[in-house]
Design an enzyme around this catalytic site. Structure first.
Site, PDB file in Angstrom:
ATOM      1  N   CYS A  71       4.709  33.640  48.659  1.00 40.61           N
ATOM      2  CA  CYS A  71       5.269  34.365  48.324  1.00 40.61           C
ATOM      3  C   CYS A  71       6.442  34.496  47.812  1.00 40.61           C
ATOM      4  CB  CYS A  71       5.633  35.097  50.262  1.00 40.61           C
ATOM      5  SG  CYS A  71       6.381  33.786  50.882  1.00 40.61           S
ATOM      6  N   HIS A  83      12.059  33.982  42.487  1.00 43.26           N
ATOM      7  CA  HIS A  83      12.849  33.568  41.058  1.00 43.26           C
ATOM      8  C   HIS A  83      13.714  34.356  40.659  1.00 43.26           C
ATOM      9  CE1 HIS A  83       8.917  31.333  40.332  1.00 43.26           C
ATOM     10  NE2 HIS A  83       9.402  30.989  41.588  1.00 43.26           N
ATOM     11  N   ARG A 100       9.035  20.575  48.432  1.00 45.48           N
ATOM     12  CA  ARG A 100       8.602  20.091  47.222  1.00 45.48           C
ATOM     13  C   ARG A 100       9.624  18.978  46.854  1.00 45.48           C
ATOM     14  NH1 ARG A 100       8.558  23.730  42.782  1.00 45.48           N
ATOM     15  NH2 ARG A 100       9.981  23.166  42.012  1.00 45.48           N
ATOM     16  N   ALA A 138       9.442  32.264  48.862  1.00 44.74           N
ATOM     17  CA  ALA A 138       9.249  30.532  48.231  1.00 44.74           C
ATOM     18  C   ALA A 138       9.560  30.350  47.272  1.00 44.74           C
ATOM     19  CB  ALA A 138       7.356  30.539  48.438  1.00 44.74           C
TER      20      ALA A 138
END
Lengths: 530, 466
Positions: A51, A184, A85, A54
């Site tokens: 999503c 992003h 991550r 994220a």
């Protein structure tokens, strides 16, 4: 029936109609193959996508080690993005603060959803200040925040006024956009608006770069930095692996931006070009040949004889150090085939490393890429903006008259562009061959089908696919986290990768999958008296 | 004064409800779940479960976008259910809500009703679970799903002489043990849920997305006609408890027991089963004897342990008792859940155990985070961590060994195989505790002993004996 048709065969009319444009099988003589991307996922298909939150918190701002990133929302999202991550970082010298091992959440309860969570957020920030006194706080919103009307930007502003620190609020609610990609973009906007350009720490070396879209998974960024340093090139900062708020502030003082992951960071590359005149070069440090080429292109950009000579020396030295290992792994791996589903350029990057090892990539694709990641930036004018992309803010930046310093005049740049590609990216497809299958926004069903029909020797994707692929008898490596291995980039990383792939493919366990009694004939008798 | 910061959760000791709900549904045969919300919920949960269980995890999403949040998610959920059926052919679908669906007030029951209207004759059971991320932890989500399953199947009230076994989240290996144990006592049981095969699969010739293990809905419907429900939870609230539901609705008698860990946990379980027709075999008696023998062997080392136990309330309660039985002093009992009943369950026992070993302070923490646990670990001299791998950061920072025996285990393999139940499972924990203490002694005995008794002693002068 080709592999693409086999993949689509399972679908009923409506899903077929949607998916057919996201699946491509390259054919000989196919000019300008085109693919649909960055559109809504079909509900219920078991997508691999994540999503918006994220993408913003998990990928871009999460790795900033000196930033206290507070997840504003119920506890799950913060927990799930806590150390998952493998963006490695070491605390800066003299700075004790490293928040990467921490997860901060406002842990909202039902009453906060009903009555609003702004007050709780402000108190949480107060507690964070008392406990950790960070120089920068970032607030990442989860789904309910936008719906209940908490204004995280206003809270950020009040935080700045009250404590005199930097605070940024991100409205990166999970439902925004169609994938991580929206997050992003939102993160890029925030860093561009509030961080980049606010520092004045000038690089010390003659040549300096930023590495954009490098999250230092398994130490990839460190290997890249090592090589660049050997060449005499200073890395001002990475975006955002092993990076800090403190370093990002002065990113605009680097002379050139190197772009690794195109998808997650191209917005900053473009905006820095406009605002500060910084050119960007799409590089690829995954693969020996690719690394050499990227280094030579960087040298070509700086157009300095001494630098070029130094780069050639480094390349020669590094190659001689690894060629024995690489030859060995190539001898084991040549002719093997692979499928790759990785981040926002890496499905492209890894193909070059696999090629170094004599392997062929026959399946590739992305979860959250846009058409330009597949087809190259030339396609951007043709991309129609839909409602989902319109909901994600596009910020316009203007030339910063004080800080704008282009390395080349427009004429010089045009001349240089004849030699190397600057400020652009040609996409993944142009490096792939006829017969290869490309899948956008792949799902579990398609993964199973690809494993069955294309039968690659090894499949590189994430942990959600790893176990089903292995259960289907095919080797798998996690290409988002490297199964706790790495680095895989640069020269030394290539050797690690060769070792890991060889180890996976030749593990003895695979030879025992079929029990001995399955080989025995069901009837035993004698023939002709013998 | 609160044990935690009130507003900032630093390193959460809990996850959210949909995580628990999706896990529980993995114990139902032929079931797939779909989370009604944005797709990140499903992806994050799949990723975390896959890492712990080392298994493929499939959880669908209705993939709500901004449009869905504004105009309602009905269309997405209808499409999602329909695609899930067409592509994966599940017999049961669990629809779990998320923060998003609950915040925009989705009427999931009505949407499922509409789906059935639009698709008459489909042989799929759709179960709805209300699991807002802000409504509780994975533990509450787990029970919410079990309660939903028990409440939404067609009951078969015909008396069948079976025993219902309701568990909180236990490992597939523990579940296999539990099933074999009931069988060994000659009892016919229905397990809600049964995670044993679906979350710990085998290598097969052809890989199947739809799992074939778990308890079928047919079996679950028979829970209404069972002679007894054993529910391994002392803390699930009555409205979350399948046992209470089965009792109130169908009159099935129930007992709520602690998880069968340690001597008392096992004894009370065996006693209940014995009273309901179970046979106590020689093997079981021997196993108990062997366990006691091992306890006696290990107690001198265990006695040095000052443990922090953390996780879901029922795990914490059972593990604290296990510790106390063998002289491990549980100085911290902590859960991320809001659980007012935890104190009453363990306080007395912890105090008594602490007193014997001259330990003055112990802490029972509910609704706490790892920041609080870390603080008290340092303050109270904890030398053993028992729980999930989320404490690995404390382990590294404070140099305290960690026994990984609760969900999630993200830094080691084998989460699906962790054994904590029965004599064997209990011994797995006890042996690790004893060995952790032995390792410590082995590495530090001379230093500790010398510093404590002889360093600076006048008899040895300033320099000591070294």
């Amino acid at each position: 029936m080709n592999d693409r048709e086999k993949l689509l065969e399972k679908y009923a009319a409506k899903v077929y109609k949607n998916r057919k444009d996201h699946i491509l099988q390259l054919a000989e003589g196919d000019e300008d193959p085109s693919i649909a991307a960055n559109t809504r996922t079909i509900p219920g298909v078991m997508t691999a996508r994540g999503c918006c939150y994220a993408g913003c918190k998990g990928v871009v701002v999460g790795p900033l080690k000196d930033v206290c990133v507070i997840t504003h929302g119920p506890v799950g999202c913060g927990f799930y993005s806590w150390g998952t991550r493998r963006n490695k970082a070491r605390p800066d010298e003299h700075a004790e603060k490293n928040f990467l091992p921490y997860c901060f959440s406002t842990d909202m309860q039902e009453s906060d959803i009903v009555f609003g969570g702004e007050k709780k957020l402000e108190k949480a920030i107060e507690e964070a200040m008392q406990l950790f006194s960070p120089a920068c706080i970032m607030i990442c919103s989860t789904c309910p925040i936008g719906l209940i009307g908490d204004d995280v930007q206003a809270v950020a502003q009040r935080t700045e006024e009250k404590y005199g620190i930097k605070a940024i609020g991100y409205s990166c609610e999970g439902y925004k956009g169609v994938s991580q990609s929206a997050g992003h973009h939102i993160a890029n906007n925030g860093l561009m608006r509030y961080v980049i350009g606010t520092g004045d720490k000038a690089p010390a070396k003659t040549f300096s770069v930023n590495i954009l879209g490098e999250y230092n998974i398994g130490g990839d960024g460190w290997e890249e930095e090592r090589i660049l340093k050997r060449c005499g090139i200073e890395v001002v900062t990475m975006f955002t692996g092993d990076a800090s708020y403190a370093a990002l502030k002065s990113a605009h003082l680097a002379q050139l931006n190197l772009v690794m992951c195109h998808r997650s960071i191209n917005y900053i590359a473009e905006m820095m070009k406009t605002k500060y005149g910084t050119d960007w070069l799409k590089v690829n440090f995954v693969g020996v040949g690719a690394t050499c080429q990227s280094l030579r292109e960087i040298a070509a950009y700086f157009n300095d004889a001494a630098l070029s000579a130094r780069v050639e020396e480094v390349i020669a030295d590094e190659l001689s150090a690894i060629c024995g290992d690489m030859e060995y792994y190539k001898s084991r791996l040549a002719g093997k085939t692979a499928g790759i589903f990785s981040g926002g350029s890496r499905s492209h990057h890894y193909q070059t490393l696999l090629r170094d090892l004599g392997m062929n990539t026959v399946i590739a694709g992305y979860e959250f890429a846009h058409r330009d990641d597949y087809e190259g930036r030339g396609v951007i004018p043709q991309i129609k903006e839909d409602a989902d992309s319109k909901n994600i803010e596009t910020i316009t930046v203007e030339r910063d008259l004080e800080q704008y310093r282009a390395f080349y005049s427009e004429d010089e740049l045009a001349a240089l562009c004849a030699e190397i590609e600057i400020d652009t990216y040609a996409g993944m497809i142009c490096d792939m061959d006829a017969g290869d299958v490309i899948v956008d926004d792949y799902n579990a069903l398609e993964t199973d089908e690809l494993i069955r029909t294309v039968k690659p020797d090894i499949f590189f994707s994430g942990i959600k696919d790893k176990f089903s692929v292995q259960k289907a008898g095919v080797s798998s490596r996690q290409i988002h986290s490297y199964d706790y291995s790495g680095p895989y980039s640069g020269f030394r990383g290539a050797v690690n990768f060769g070792r890991d792939v060889t180890m996976s493919l030749f593990c003895n366990a695979w030879s025992y999958v079929t029990p001995p009694w399955k080989h025995e004939p069901t009837l035993v008798g004698s023939y002709g008296g013998r | 004064m609160s044990e935690n910061l009130v507003n900032l959760n630093v390193n959460p000791c809990k996850m959210c409800m949909p995580m628990g709900a999706a896990t529980a549904l993995y114990g139902i045969r032929g079931c797939m779940s779909i989370l009604h919300g944005s797709q990140g919920c499903a992806t994050y949960i799949r990723r975390h479960m896959a890492t712990h269980f080392n298994e493929p995890i499939d959880i669908a999403s209705s993939s709500l976008t901004e449009q869905g949040t504004v105009f309602g998610g009905e269309a997405n959920l209808l499409k999602g259910i329909s695609n899930l059926i067409k592509l994966y052919r599940p017999e049961v679908i669990g629809v779990c809500t998320t923060c998003l669906a609950e915040t925009i007030g989705e009427d999931v029951g009505a949407i499922i009703g509409k789906f059935h209207e639009q698709n008459p004759g489909l042989d799929v059971k759709i179960i709805r679970v209300a699991s807002p991320g802000y409504g509780g932890t994975q533990n509450e989500g787990f029970f919410a799903a079990l309660r939903a399953v028990a409440g939404q199947v067609e009951p078969d009230r015909e008396p069948n002489g079976k025993i219902n076994i309701v568990t909180p989240m236990v490992s597939p290996a523990d579940m296999r043990w539990l099933k074999a144990f009931l069988g060994g006592m000659g009892l016919d049981a229905i397990f809600l849920p049964d995670l044993s095969d679906n979350l710990d699969g085998v290598t097969e010739k052809t890989y199947q997305r739809l799992k074939t293990g778990g308890t079928s809905l047919g079996e679950i419907s028979k829970m209404a006609g069972a002679k007894l429900t054993v529910e391994f939870s002392e803390h699930a609230k009555p409205d979350e408890s399948p046992a209470v539901f089965l009792h109130e609705t169908y009159g099935v008698p129930f007992v709520r027991l602690p998880l069968p860990m340690g001597v008392r946990g096992m004894d009370s379980f065996v006693e209940v089963l014995r009273r309901h027709g179970g046979t106590v075999s020689h093997d079981l008696i021997k196993e108990r004897g062997r366990y006691l023998d091992a306890m006696v062997d290990g107690h001198k080392y265990c006695a040095k342990a000052r443990a922090a136990v953390f996780g879901d309330p029922d795990f914490v309660t059972a593990a604290v008792r296990l510790c106390c039985e063998n002289g491990i002093v549980p100085v911290i009992a902590a859960t991320g859940s809001v659980c007012p009943t935890l104190k009453a369950a363990v306080r007395e026992e912890m105090d008594a155990c602490a007193e014997i070993s001259f330990v003055e302070n112990t802490r029972i923490l509910e609704d706490c985070d790892f920041d609080a646990i870390e603080k008290y670990c340092a303050e109270l001299g904890v030398n053993l961590l028992i729980g999930s791998s989320d404490s690995r950061r404390i382990s590294r920072k404070l140099g305290i060994p960690l026994i990984r025996c609760a969900f999630p285990i993200h830094d080691h393999v084998g989460g699906q195989r962790v054994r904590t139940l029965g004599f064997e499972g209990s011994l797995n924990i006890l042996d690790q505790a004893a060995n952790a203490m032995l390792d410590r002694t082995e590495a530090r005995f001379r230093g500790d002993l010398y510093d404590r008794f002889y360093k600076g002693d006048a008899a040895f002068g300033e320099e000591g004996i070294g």
